[in-house]
Design a protein around this motif. Structure first.
Motif, PDB file in Angstrom:
ATOM      1  N   GLY A  96     -35.713 -33.776  39.729  1.00  0.00           N
ATOM      2  CA  GLY A  96     -36.166 -32.944  38.629  1.00  0.00           C
ATOM      3  C   GLY A  96     -34.985 -32.442  37.826  1.00  0.00           C
ATOM      4  N   ILE A  97     -35.297 -31.665  36.781  1.00  0.00           N
ATOM      5  CA  ILE A  97     -34.253 -31.048  35.981  1.00  0.00           C
ATOM      6  C   ILE A  97     -34.531 -29.552  35.881  1.00  0.00           C
ATOM      7  CG2 ILE A  97     -33.815 -33.157  34.668  1.00  0.00           C
ATOM      8  CD1 ILE A  97     -35.275 -31.941  32.329  1.00  0.00           C
ATOM      9  N   SER A  98     -33.454 -28.788  35.733  1.00  0.00           N
ATOM     10  CA  SER A  98     -33.576 -27.342  35.642  1.00  0.00           C
ATOM     11  C   SER A  98     -32.573 -26.843  34.616  1.00  0.00           C
ATOM     12  CB  SER A  98     -33.322 -26.701  37.005  1.00  0.00           C
ATOM     13  OG  SER A  98     -33.566 -25.315  36.980  1.00  0.00           O
ATOM     14  N   LEU A  99     -33.011 -25.910  33.768  1.00  0.00           N
ATOM     15  CA  LEU A  99     -32.188 -25.459  32.662  1.00  0.00           C
ATOM     16  C   LEU A  99     -31.940 -23.951  32.715  1.00  0.00           C
ATOM     17  CD1 LEU A  99     -34.353 -27.769  31.504  1.00  0.00           C
ATOM     18  CD2 LEU A  99     -32.983 -27.461  29.457  1.00  0.00           C
ATOM     19  N   SER A 100     -30.686 -23.570  32.531  1.00  0.00           N
ATOM     20  CA  SER A 100     -30.289 -22.178  32.359  1.00  0.00           C
ATOM     21  C   SER A 100     -30.163 -21.928  30.864  1.00  0.00           C
ATOM     22  CB  SER A 100     -28.951 -21.935  33.067  1.00  0.00           C
ATOM     23  OG  SER A 100     -28.405 -20.684  32.711  1.00  0.00           O
ATOM     24  N   LEU A 101     -30.968 -20.967  30.333  1.00  0.00           N
ATOM     25  CA  LEU A 101     -31.071 -20.770  28.897  1.00  0.00           C
ATOM     26  C   LEU A 101     -30.797 -19.330  28.500  1.00  0.00           C
ATOM     27  CD1 LEU A 101     -34.464 -22.656  28.388  1.00  0.00           C
ATOM     28  CD2 LEU A 101     -32.184 -23.577  27.961  1.00  0.00           C
ATOM     29  N   PRO A 102     -30.197 -19.098  27.342  1.00  0.00           N
ATOM     30  CA  PRO A 102     -30.035 -17.725  26.856  1.00  0.00           C
ATOM     31  C   PRO A 102     -31.346 -17.185  26.303  1.00  0.00           C
ATOM     32  CG  PRO A 102     -29.235 -19.259  25.213  1.00  0.00           C
ATOM     33  CD  PRO A 102     -29.618 -20.084  26.414  1.00  0.00           C
ATOM     34  N   GLY A 103     -31.425 -15.876  26.155  1.00  0.00           N
ATOM     35  CA  GLY A 103     -32.600 -15.272  25.534  1.00  0.00           C
ATOM     36  C   GLY A 103     -33.706 -14.959  26.528  1.00  0.00           C
TER      37      GLY A 103
END
Length: 296
Positions: A59-66
């Protein structure tokens, strides 16, 4: 037990870093420039990295601002990255990659806390706060009762929005006093020249100069007030300080001195430590967020 391979992304203002993390062990990261204004280019860039993987991933996992709605996999805001405002991140990536690949998205400060909980200095703690100092201000994350506290509208942990000097400065937030950029500005105001050429961390190495020390100590006092307010509100087991400036040798003694100067601090005396994960907190935290949320 089968290994878990997750392709993680840390979406920053200048670069989007990415790496495969296998059972908590991170490969050498790579990066590409962040398309700050173009949502299509941003999601295309992430999807292209996924397609280029030579080995299967889980899978993929994203660290995002906001502010990030993890349930709907969408962003409400995107910090300084306009391309991320009000984006259905999960849908956009599934549209490009198909529906079979599991996806997780999480706020970047929360990823830092998750990284500390599972691979850092909070591995034995169920209640702690991450307090990060950056160029732009103060970030934060709350890990309480064994879980990330995201809040009703995904806005919990906005520690930099505290108002700490209302009587004299009005509704100015802690961001404006505690950002490392503020150190540069104060130095430029006192000694002249453009603030842009002042490296904030270098000022912590010039504490023998009384005038420089005065600037740095005043800055540290606001950080201490922010920490104090969080501690008296939540009574955590520990406060972990993150951000590159926290790695400076002089930083922790400065903050401890400023806390000790607050009369009521002795009644709480909560342990204050550095974060273990700094450079790659987003990538490591995104991995553990994926594992704990999607494979529990």
């Amino acid at each position: 037990m089968e290994s878990t391979r997750v392709l993680t992304f840390d979406v920053g203002y200048r670069f989007i870093r990415h790496a495969v993390v296998t059972d908590g062990i991170q490969d050498v990261p790579a990066a590409f420039a962040t398309p700050k204004e173009d949502s299509e280019a941003l999601f295309d860039g992430i999807a292209n990295v996924v397609r280029q993987q030579q080995e299967p991933i889980d899978g993929i996992s994203l660290s995002l601002p906001g502010f990030v709605d993890v349930k709907k996999q969408r962003t409400i805001t995107g910090g300084a990255i306009n391309a991320l405002y009000k984006q259905n991140v999960g849908k956009e990536l599934h549209r490009r990659l198909g529906d079979d690949l599991p996806i997780w998205v999480e706020n970047d400060a929360n990823c830092a806390a998750i990284a500390e909980r599972y691979a850092g200095n909070a591995r034995k703690l169920d209640d702690f706060v991450v307090f990060t100092i950056t160029d732009a201000g103060v970030g934060g994350a709350l890990f309480l009762d064994g879980h990330i506290r995201r809040g009703r509208d995904w806005r919990a942990g906005e520690l930099g929005m505290m108002i700490t000097n209302y009587q004299t400065e009005g509704a100015r937030s802690l961001h404006e006093y505690s950002a490392t950029d503020r150190l540069s500005e104060r130095y430029a105001e006192k000694f002249g020249g453009p603030a842009e050429i002042v490296v904030p961390s270098s000022l912590l190495r010039r504490m023998n100069d009384p005038e420089v020390r005065g600037i740095v100590e005043e800055w540290a006092q606001y950080i201490a007030v922010g920490i104090y307010n969080v501690v008296v509100s939540l009574d955590p087991e520990c406060v972990l300080l993150g951000g590159a400036v926290c790695q400076e040798t002089a930083f922790m003694p400065l903050v401890e001195q400023a806390l000790d100067a607050i009369p009521y601090w002795k009644d709480f005396a909560t342990p204050i430590k550095r974060c273990r994960n700094v450079s790659y907190a987003g990538l490591i935290g995104a991995y553990y967020a994926f594992v704990t949320e999607l494979q529990k």
